[in-house]
Design an enzyme around this catalytic site. Structure first.
Site, PDB file in Angstrom:
ATOM      1  N   ASP A   4       1.203  -1.270   0.081  1.00  0.00           N
ATOM      2  CA  ASP A   4       0.061   0.215   0.444  1.00  0.00           C
ATOM      3  C   ASP A   4       0.895   1.429  -0.469  1.00  0.00           C
ATOM      4  O   ASP A   4       0.559   2.765   0.332  1.00  0.00           O
ATOM      5  CB  ASP A   4      -1.521  -0.022   1.097  1.00  0.00           C
ATOM      6  CG  ASP A   4      -0.019  -0.222   2.771  1.00  0.00           C
ATOM      7  OD1 ASP A   4       0.748  -0.237   2.766  1.00  0.00           O
ATOM      8  OD2 ASP A   4      -0.706   0.252   3.575  1.00  0.00           O
ATOM      9  N   GLU A  23      -3.914  -1.696  15.542  1.00  0.00           N
ATOM     10  CA  GLU A  23      -4.832  -2.256  15.779  1.00  0.00           C
ATOM     11  C   GLU A  23      -4.289  -3.803  15.584  1.00  0.00           C
ATOM     12  O   GLU A  23      -3.226  -3.985  15.499  1.00  0.00           O
ATOM     13  CB  GLU A  23      -4.658  -1.971  13.838  1.00  0.00           C
ATOM     14  CG  GLU A  23      -5.848  -2.107  12.730  1.00  0.00           C
ATOM     15  CD  GLU A  23      -5.436  -2.271  11.760  1.00  0.00           C
ATOM     16  OE1 GLU A  23      -5.607  -0.759  11.601  1.00  0.00           O
ATOM     17  OE2 GLU A  23      -5.964  -2.799  10.775  1.00  0.00           O
ATOM     18  N   ASP A  27      -1.075  -6.522  13.076  1.00  0.00           N
ATOM     19  CA  ASP A  27      -1.522  -7.969  12.518  1.00  0.00           C
ATOM     20  C   ASP A  27      -0.778  -8.528  13.204  1.00  0.00           C
ATOM     21  O   ASP A  27      -0.444 -10.113  12.418  1.00  0.00           O
ATOM     22  CB  ASP A  27      -1.185  -7.791  10.887  1.00  0.00           C
ATOM     23  CG  ASP A  27      -1.915  -8.529  10.114  1.00  0.00           C
ATOM     24  OD1 ASP A  27      -2.953  -8.536  10.237  1.00  0.00           O
ATOM     25  OD2 ASP A  27      -1.221  -9.129   8.384  1.00  0.00           O
ATOM     26  N   LYS A  83     -13.805  -3.043   6.421  1.00  0.00           N
ATOM     27  CA  LYS A  83     -13.987  -3.214   5.457  1.00  0.00           C
ATOM     28  C   LYS A  83     -15.053  -3.128   4.229  1.00  0.00           C
ATOM     29  O   LYS A  83     -15.688  -4.461   4.605  1.00  0.00           O
ATOM     30  CB  LYS A  83     -12.722  -4.303   5.162  1.00  0.00           C
ATOM     31  CG  LYS A  83     -11.358  -4.166   6.241  1.00  0.00           C
ATOM     32  CD  LYS A  83     -10.574  -5.331   5.896  1.00  0.00           C
ATOM     33  CE  LYS A  83      -8.623  -5.741   6.105  1.00  0.00           C
ATOM     34  NZ  LYS A  83      -8.522  -6.054   6.054  1.00  0.00           N
ATOM     35  N   ASP A 111      -0.422  -0.897  13.365  1.00  0.00           N
ATOM     36  CA  ASP A 111      -1.039  -1.911  12.385  1.00  0.00           C
ATOM     37  C   ASP A 111      -0.434  -3.534  12.788  1.00  0.00           C
ATOM     38  O   ASP A 111       0.742  -3.370  11.875  1.00  0.00           O
ATOM     39  CB  ASP A 111      -2.002  -2.425  10.607  1.00  0.00           C
ATOM     40  CG  ASP A 111      -3.179  -3.296  10.866  1.00  0.00           C
ATOM     41  OD1 ASP A 111      -3.035  -4.294  11.634  1.00  0.00           O
ATOM     42  OD2 ASP A 111      -3.273  -3.421   9.535  1.00  0.00           O
ATOM     43  N   ARG A 134      -8.231  -1.967   0.831  1.00  0.00           N
ATOM     44  CA  ARG A 134      -7.567  -4.050   1.130  1.00  0.00           C
ATOM     45  C   ARG A 134      -6.277  -2.985   0.379  1.00  0.00           C
ATOM     46  O   ARG A 134      -5.894  -2.433  -0.630  1.00  0.00           O
ATOM     47  CB  ARG A 134      -8.359  -4.307   0.782  1.00  0.00           C
ATOM     48  CG  ARG A 134      -9.821  -4.612   0.534  1.00  0.00           C
ATOM     49  CD  ARG A 134     -10.418  -4.645   2.235  1.00  0.00           C
ATOM     50  NE  ARG A 134      -9.190  -5.750   2.894  1.00  0.00           N
ATOM     51  CZ  ARG A 134      -9.931  -6.915   3.240  1.00  0.00           C
ATOM     52  NH1 ARG A 134     -10.559  -8.075   2.690  1.00  0.00           N
ATOM     53  NH2 ARG A 134      -8.427  -8.099   3.917  1.00  0.00           N
ATOM     54  N   ASP A 150      -9.792  -5.600  13.758  1.00  0.00           N
ATOM     55  CA  ASP A 150      -9.545  -5.352  12.119  1.00  0.00           C
ATOM     56  C   ASP A 150      -9.703  -6.737  12.192  1.00  0.00           C
ATOM     57  O   ASP A 150     -11.195  -7.649  12.100  1.00  0.00           O
ATOM     58  CB  ASP A 150      -8.168  -5.236  11.524  1.00  0.00           C
ATOM     59  CG  ASP A 150      -8.127  -5.754   9.874  1.00  0.00           C
ATOM     60  OD1 ASP A 150      -8.865  -6.176   8.921  1.00  0.00           O
ATOM     61  OD2 ASP A 150      -7.405  -5.469   9.413  1.00  0.00           O
TER      62      ASP A 150
HETATM   63  C1  2PG Z   1      -5.665  -4.599   6.958  1.00  0.00           C
HETATM   64  C2  2PG Z   1      -5.683  -4.112   5.371  1.00  0.00           C
HETATM   65  C3  2PG Z   1      -5.424  -2.826   4.662  1.00  0.00           C
HETATM   66  P1  2PG Z   1      -5.484  -6.516   3.604  1.00  0.00           P
HETATM   67  O1  2PG Z   1      -4.632  -5.015   7.035  1.00  0.00           O
HETATM   68  O2  2PG Z   1      -6.413  -3.499   7.226  1.00  0.00           O
HETATM   69  O3  2PG Z   1      -4.233  -2.917   4.240  1.00  0.00           O
HETATM   70  O4  2PG Z   1      -5.204  -5.099   4.640  1.00  0.00           O
HETATM   71  O5  2PG Z   1      -6.661  -5.622   2.879  1.00  0.00           O
HETATM   72  O6  2PG Z   1      -4.321  -6.762   3.526  1.00  0.00           O
HETATM   73  O7  2PG Z   1      -6.324  -7.902   4.295  1.00  0.00           O
HETATM   74 MG    MG Z   2      -5.498  -4.851   9.940  1.00  0.00          MG
END
Ligand code: 2PG
Ligand code: MG
EC number: 4.2.1.11
Length: 442
Positions: free
Chosen positions: A220, A304, A257, A354, A255, A383, A329
């Site tokens: 991104d 996040e 993750d 999303k 984020d 995304r 998320d």
């Molecule tokens: C996230 C999203 C967007 P992805 O984790 O926040 O950046 O990721 O679209 O890859 O699931």
């Molecule tokens: Mg995320």
């Protein structure tokens, strides 16, 4: 001719044709684009696609034929639009968004939109929303505000990705994104300027330390230098911020993750490193302590997915400490039931929405309302696989969602959203309100 124009105006508007095609997203992977026609013209929308896909989100229909686009073709979803969806929607009034969305939900009949594909349904839903706005002769964001019963329009703070890691980049940084939030800007336009200037200062900082090849970018648009730790990344960002003169006005968000590097009940911060040892595995408690220290050493105001998507206990514990905004998320997957559970258990205090994880504009509006009723923050998100469609920019303003996450202030598909916010701000003129310091209140 005059007569026929006059007659055209008096005809009640309706959907006359729905045509889909396969296009490629920002990662070069197929996605669905829809042209929806009404008496007023043609309205186009396309579905984004993510890297993380969870078991609770709406299903993206892919062909699975390994010989074509490595199985990622969307010709079945395209066919569903051109045949079944088109047949069901022709003749409907484009201003009746919830009825259009319900018609597709009824046609699909599955919980996760697996029959028609959420990629097919979402692209049609967004195109219909644009057609509805045109029918009412108002900008898209105003149409969305009316659909959701919202009267206070506002421009969100952007979360600009500056550094990419995790699944987004080939470095050893475990977290997915380090972002900046220009909360001290007075308008969105100034926020974008701050983001762009910081991004370019960071480019110079990285290039000096890691050489110009450290300035290659992730999915991104964030820089992906060869760093291994969160602190290394945060120090680079801090140095770039220091060069801008906006130190007090810029805050940091990450984020994590964490689902990506959770092994059993432990977190492997070295998961991308070739020389890793299991010595560095962290418990949920260790991770809480790491976050506490990071928040006191850097101007971090939002984290996040600090834990695995099923690690509700640590999420609750951390969220209840009230140190920063805790965004769900993967924890929520924009799924109504998961959001309701997280509200009840206080497992986070902000929703990352999303649109393609839900699949229709109407359901997106409902989920935002759920989060707002719980006094959560809301972030409407890109995304990793994006298109030039700027729909989420209008969605943020129309729903008065106070945060947008659309990637770096760089790369066309990311800037499509930020540039649209510039246009909306211009359009609103004196009425434009940039959320600034109130960024956590949605
Ligand atoms: C996230 C999203 C967007 P992805 O984790 O926040 O950046 O990721 O679209 O890859 O699931
Ligand atoms: Mg995320």
């Amino acid at each position: 001719m005059l007569m026929s124009n006059h007659m055209k105006k008096s005809v009640p508007s309706m959907i006359t044709k729905v045509k889909a095609r396969q296009i490629l997203d920002s990662r070069g992977i197929p996605t669905v684009e829809v042209d929806l026609y009404t008496n007023k013209g043609m309205f186009r929308a396309s579905a984004p696609s993510g890297a993380s896909s969870g078991m609770y989100e709406a299903i993206e229909l892919r062909d699975g034929d390994k010989g074509t686009y490595l199985g990622n073709g969307v010709s079945r979803a395209v066919r569903n639009v051109n045949e079944k969806i088109s047949e069901a929607l022709i003749g409907m009034d484009p201003t009746l968004q919830s009825q259009i969305d319900q018609a597709m939900i009824d046609l699909d009949r599955t919980e996760k939109k697996s029959e028609l594909g959420a990629n097919a349904i979402l692209a049609v839903s967004m195109a219909a929303c644009k057609a509805g706005a045109a029918e009412k002769e108002v900008p898209l964001y105003k149409h969305i505000a009316v659909l959701s019963g919202n009267t206070n329009l506002s421009l969100p703070i952007p979360a600009f990705t500056l550094i990419s890691g995790g699944k987004y980049a080939a470095n050893f940084l475990p977290v997915k994104q380090i972002m900046i939030l220009p909360i001290g800007a007075r308008q969105f336009e100034e926020a974008l300027q701050m983001g762009s200037e910081t991004y370019h200062h960071l480019k110079a900082v990285i290039s000096k330390k890691y050489g110009t090849d450290g300035c290659s970018v992730g999915e991104d648009g964030g820089f992906a230098p060869s760093i291994t730790s969160i602190r290394e990344g945060l120090d680079l960002v801090k140095e770039a911020i220091g060069r801008t003169g906006y130190s007090e006005k810029l805050k940091i968000a990450i984020d994590v993750d964490a689902t990506e590097f959770c092994i059993g009940t432990k977190y492997d911060l070295d998961f991308k490193s070739p020389n890793k040892s299991d010595q560095n595995f962290k418990s949920g408690e260790d991770m809480i302590n790491i976050y506490k220290e990071l928040c006191s050493d850097y101007p971090i105001v939002s984290i996040e997915d600090p834990f695995d998507k099923e690690d509700w206990e640590h999420a609750k514990h951390f969220s209840n400490l009230g140190i920063c905004q805790v965004v769900g998320d993967d924890l929520l997957m924009s799924n109504t039931k998961r959001i309701e559970r997280a509200v009840e258990e206080s497992a986070c205090n902000a929703l990352l929405l999303k649109v393609n994880q839900i699949g229709t504009v109407t359901e997106a509006i409902e989920n935002v309302k759920l989060a707002k009723d719980a006094h959560w923050g809301v972030v409407i998100s890109q995304r990793s696989g994006e298109t030039e469609d700027a729909f989420i920019a209008d969605l943020c303003v129309g729903l008065a969602v106070s945060q947008i996450k659309a990637g770096a202030p760089c790369r066309g598909e990311r800037l499509a959203k930020y540039n649209q916010l510039l246009r909306i701000e211009e359009d609103l003129g004196d009425q434009a309100v940039y959320v600034g310091d109130d960024w956590r209140l949605s």
